[in-house]
Write an enzyme that holds these catalytic residues in place. Sequence first.
Site, PDB file in Angstrom:
ATOM      1  CB  SER A 176      -0.897  -0.043   1.339  1.00 59.82           C
ATOM      2  OG  SER A 176      -1.260   1.105   1.447  1.00 59.82           O
ATOM      3  CE1 TYR A 193      -4.289  -2.264   5.185  1.00 62.23           C
ATOM      4  CE2 TYR A 193      -3.047  -0.129   4.592  1.00 62.23           C
ATOM      5  CZ  TYR A 193      -3.771  -1.148   4.096  1.00 62.23           C
ATOM      6  OH  TYR A 193      -3.994  -1.606   3.022  1.00 62.23           O
TER       7      TYR A 193
HETATM    8  N1  LIG Z   1      -8.660  -1.028  -1.460  1.00 62.32           N
HETATM    9  C1  LIG Z   1      -7.635  -0.176  -1.328  1.00 62.32           C
HETATM   10  O1  LIG Z   1      -7.900   1.046  -1.396  1.00 62.32           O
HETATM   11  C2  LIG Z   1      -6.314  -0.627  -0.961  1.00 62.32           C
HETATM   12  C3  LIG Z   1      -5.180   0.186  -1.246  1.00 62.32           C
HETATM   13  C4  LIG Z   1      -3.870  -0.454  -0.808  1.00 62.32           C
HETATM   14  C5  LIG Z   1      -3.591  -1.716  -0.526  1.00 62.32           C
HETATM   15  N2  LIG Z   1      -4.793  -2.568  -0.383  1.00 62.32           N
HETATM   16  C6  LIG Z   1      -4.462  -3.973  -0.021  1.00 62.32           C
HETATM   17  O2  LIG Z   1      -5.110  -4.610  -1.222  1.00 62.32           O
HETATM   18  C7  LIG Z   1      -5.499  -5.970  -0.561  1.00 62.32           C
HETATM   19  C8  LIG Z   1      -6.712  -6.261  -0.878  1.00 62.32           C
HETATM   20  O3  LIG Z   1      -7.784  -5.170  -0.322  1.00 62.32           O
HETATM   21  P1  LIG Z   1      -9.175  -4.855  -0.710  1.00 62.32           P
HETATM   22  O4  LIG Z   1      -9.402  -3.441  -0.484  1.00 62.32           O
HETATM   23  O5  LIG Z   1      -9.688  -5.656  -1.992  1.00 62.32           O
HETATM   24  O6  LIG Z   1      -9.766  -5.480   0.587  1.00 62.32           O
HETATM   25  P2  LIG Z   1     -11.264  -6.350   0.617  1.00 62.32           P
HETATM   26  O7  LIG Z   1     -12.137  -5.664  -0.414  1.00 62.32           O
HETATM   27  O8  LIG Z   1     -11.672  -6.376   2.209  1.00 62.32           O
HETATM   28  O9  LIG Z   1     -10.919  -7.828   0.284  1.00 62.32           O
HETATM   29  C9  LIG Z   1      -9.993  -8.614   1.331  1.00 62.32           C
HETATM   30  C10 LIG Z   1      -9.783  -9.934   0.781  1.00 62.32           C
HETATM   31  O10 LIG Z   1      -9.025 -10.543   1.835  1.00 62.32           O
HETATM   32  C11 LIG Z   1      -9.618 -11.727   2.352  1.00 62.32           C
HETATM   33  N3  LIG Z   1      -9.231 -11.919   3.889  1.00 62.32           N
HETATM   34  C12 LIG Z   1      -9.299 -11.187   4.674  1.00 62.32           C
HETATM   35  N4  LIG Z   1      -8.536 -11.465   6.048  1.00 62.32           N
HETATM   36  C13 LIG Z   1      -8.452 -12.694   5.595  1.00 62.32           C
HETATM   37  C14 LIG Z   1      -7.597 -13.886   6.166  1.00 62.32           C
HETATM   38  N5  LIG Z   1      -7.427 -13.723   7.404  1.00 62.32           N
HETATM   39  N6  LIG Z   1      -7.625 -15.171   5.455  1.00 62.32           N
HETATM   40  C15 LIG Z   1      -7.790 -15.211   4.365  1.00 62.32           C
HETATM   41  N7  LIG Z   1      -8.248 -14.233   3.564  1.00 62.32           N
HETATM   42  C16 LIG Z   1      -8.535 -13.043   4.119  1.00 62.32           C
HETATM   43  C17 LIG Z   1     -11.166 -11.342   2.220  1.00 62.32           C
HETATM   44  O11 LIG Z   1     -11.849 -12.390   2.249  1.00 62.32           O
HETATM   45  P3  LIG Z   1     -12.780 -13.080   3.553  1.00 62.32           P
HETATM   46  O12 LIG Z   1     -13.141 -11.964   4.320  1.00 62.32           O
HETATM   47  O13 LIG Z   1     -13.754 -13.934   3.215  1.00 62.32           O
HETATM   48  O14 LIG Z   1     -11.529 -13.772   4.319  1.00 62.32           O
HETATM   49  C18 LIG Z   1     -11.236 -10.769   0.970  1.00 62.32           C
HETATM   50  O15 LIG Z   1     -11.141 -11.615  -0.152  1.00 62.32           O
HETATM   51  C19 LIG Z   1      -5.269  -5.821   0.818  1.00 62.32           C
HETATM   52  O16 LIG Z   1      -3.994  -6.357   1.246  1.00 62.32           O
HETATM   53  C20 LIG Z   1      -5.135  -4.573   1.318  1.00 62.32           C
HETATM   54  O17 LIG Z   1      -4.391  -4.091   2.372  1.00 62.32           O
HETATM   55  C21 LIG Z   1      -5.954  -2.058  -0.874  1.00 62.32           C
END
Ligand SMILES: NC(=O)c1ccc[n+]([C@@H]2O[C@H](COP(=O)([O-])OP(=O)(O)OC[C@H]3O[C@@H](n4cnc5c(N)ncnc54)[C@H](OP(=O)(O)O)[C@@H]3O)[C@@H](O)[C@H]2O)c1
Length: 257
Positions: free
Chosen positions: A149, A162
């Site tokens: 991130s 985070y």
């Molecule tokens: N969205 C942004 O703006 C952004 C920016 C920078 C970085 N990121 C990074 O991108 C990645 C995805 O983020 P997102 O925004 O797409 O989040 P999201 O929509 O909340 O999706 C998160 C995914 O991770 C899974 N997950 C969470 N905890 C888990 C666990 N303990 N074991 C296995 N799976 C788990 C969730 O499925 P379940 O809940 O079913 O387990 C879901 O499939 C993350 O690493 C986040 O930090 C996101």
Amino acid sequence: MKEISFPTFQLSGKKAVVTGGSKGIGLAIAAGLAHFGAEVMITGRNEEALKEAAEGLSKQGYNVKWKVVDVTKKEDILSFFNHIDNEFKSIDILINNAGMNIRKPLVEIEEDDWDRVMDTNLKGVFLVGQQAAKRMIAQQRGRIINISSILGKTGASLQTSYAASKGGINQLTKVWAAELAPYNVTVNALAPAYIKTPMTEPFLQDNDKYTSIINRTMMKRIGELDEVIGPAIFLSSDASSYITGQILYVDGGWTSN
Ligand SMILES: NC(=O)c1ccc[n+]([C@@H]2O[C@H](COP(=O)([O-])OP(=O)(O)OC[C@H]3O[C@@H](n4cnc5c(N)ncnc54)[C@H](OP(=O)(O)O)[C@@H]3O)[C@@H](O)[C@H]2O)c1
């Protein structure tokens, strides 16, 4: 002049695993990998969400496999990699994406908050990456893409655990790149700024926060899910064969501002 051979972004014949592939960024990247020809396995904790994601992709013509795996549980990860060995047969690409966030002021963070974020975002990435690396070393090829991130680089209020977890991901990306380079395995990180997903949607609904993000971003908008796919495919493909140990920012210019 030596004849130039053009790189390919095609992933036919490659097997890819996307942790946290049931929604958000993981699901978008999974769709992209399938679109470019890879055989894809998505994981997450919620079986219904995984089924729904796989059905949605199937309607678009992409058949992906899924498996319930909680990345905070080592026994889940070990049994998942047994499944990879026995059923999926190999892993060429790992998108180490599963992550979560708990936003709180420093003085209000409970030990359990810290542990949950670190266990998912950093220890989970380590445990899954370690198992993938064992297999990639043995087969002398592979691509690991850790999802970091902008907060691995920049500071922001309410992001103690985070930001620490994502800074840790940046560092382990560089260490793994050094260790795995002799085995033809590249390790890079993708570091998005704010992308609208189930994780960020509630946060982005706050008008003040949304406006401050837009103002801080060179491109004056948040990122779309599709805009993470191209960089992920690039890092997964032969087109990035001489790139390792890098943090690729997908941030509309945020970290250069
Ligand atoms: N969205 C942004 O703006 C952004 C920016 C920078 C970085 N990121 C990074 O991108 C990645 C995805 O983020 P997102 O925004 O797409 O989040 P999201 O929509 O909340 O999706 C998160 C995914 O991770 C899974 N997950 C969470 N905890 C888990 C666990 N303990 N074991 C296995 N799976 C788990 C969730 O499925 P379940 O809940 O079913 O387990 C879901 O499939 C993350 O690493 C986040 O930090 C996101």
